[in-house]
Design an enzyme around this catalytic site. Sequence first.
Site, PDB file in Angstrom:
ATOM      1  N   ASP A   9       3.616   2.801  -4.556  1.00 59.02           N
ATOM      2  CA  ASP A   9       3.563   1.349  -4.372  1.00 59.02           C
ATOM      3  C   ASP A   9       4.660   0.697  -5.218  1.00 59.02           C
ATOM      4  OD1 ASP A   9       2.439  -1.237  -3.731  1.00 59.02           O
ATOM      5  OD2 ASP A   9       1.581  -1.217  -5.752  1.00 59.02           O
ATOM      6  N   ASP A  11       5.061  -3.337  -6.104  1.00 59.65           N
ATOM      7  CA  ASP A  11       4.610  -4.410  -6.987  1.00 59.65           C
ATOM      8  C   ASP A  11       3.335  -3.998  -7.722  1.00 59.65           C
ATOM      9  OD1 ASP A  11       6.633  -5.499  -5.543  1.00 59.65           O
ATOM     10  OD2 ASP A  11       5.456  -7.098  -4.619  1.00 59.65           O
ATOM     11  N   CYS A 103       0.498  -1.021  10.255  1.00 59.04           N
ATOM     12  CA  CYS A 103       1.407  -0.523   9.220  1.00 59.04           C
ATOM     13  C   CYS A 103       1.038  -1.014   7.822  1.00 59.04           C
ATOM     14  CB  CYS A 103       2.855  -0.885   9.545  1.00 59.04           C
ATOM     15  SG  CYS A 103       3.181  -2.648   9.725  1.00 59.04           S
TER      16      CYS A 103
END
Length: 356
Positions: A9, A11, A103
């Site tokens: 990931d 952020d 998505c």
Amino acid sequence: MSKKVLFIDRDGTLINEPLDNFQIDRIEKLVLEPYVINALLILQQANFQLVMVSNQDGLGTSSFPQEDFDRPHNLMMQIFKSQNIFFDQVLICPHLAKDKCHCRKPGIALVAPWLVGNKIDRTKSYVIGDRETDIKLAYNMGINSLRYNRNTMNWQAICNYLTSLNRYAHVKRITKETSINVEVWLDREAPSKINTGINFFDHMLEQIATHSGLCMTIEVKGDLYIDDHHTIEDTAIALGTALKQGLGDKHGINRFGFLLPMDECLARCVIDLSGRPFLEYTAEYSYQKVGDMSTEMVEHFFRSLSYAMACTLYLKTEGKNDHHRVESLFKVFGRALRQAICVESNVLPSSKGVLS
């Protein structure tokens, strides 16, 4: 060979996530998470490939213009590149939760191409992220997860966890003659569980486990009502296959092992985890059996093992007692194997660049 991949990931994991609008939309908001550079470098050296996977709510809309995203993101990527950190892919979902796209994490549409066939090693690949959606993504992908937290699971902790040795393999081999289940832990010294139906053979396999410093579980059902040939041969094939799989790409291993212990027998073993199978074997016995194991099957065991494991193996023993001669070979093989599988660096011990 399947790849070890980290799906990371952005952020809140690679960079700090601001609490005002949860967007890194200005360069001054770009702050790397502590230890991330050093950790990613080490993980790359450990042969992990890096893939960035990020939800960016409303990217490309008036609430989050593309150019506002691009400036800090491109700077971040330049920083990583300047430190020799490279991502194989950067996957971004621009949709909002209300769009119900496939998505957006934890949906797997973005990562679906990575899940085709055996492209990734699912036992050694991870999703790393700070949110529950990252953990759910890992579950949906059928791989492991690590939940990032600056205090309890930071990049130092993640790096230590992922680079600690835990080499493991599981092989099932079923034929008309035998059914064999083998598990090996190359970095765990613990009691092994071995049951082949041949008591002396069990004892010999325990010598390999004990003297190599690994843990094995071997369960065999074979056609012993005929003889011990198929059981010993197929166990060697399954064990050799498991050892080869457990060694992975062999980065950092010593590769070579040599031992010449003096006991009531003089036994020699030279091993090279070369990817090239070969056996030279020298031993003579006075009797056809030791306990309930045929002495002629000792050579056949090591030949089958060396070919399944793809190693070069030289074995020789001299002595007066058949029990001691056979046992000395299994012991010396275990001790030489301990040397060869030991990891001491991140370097592949081959000028060819591969040990297949």
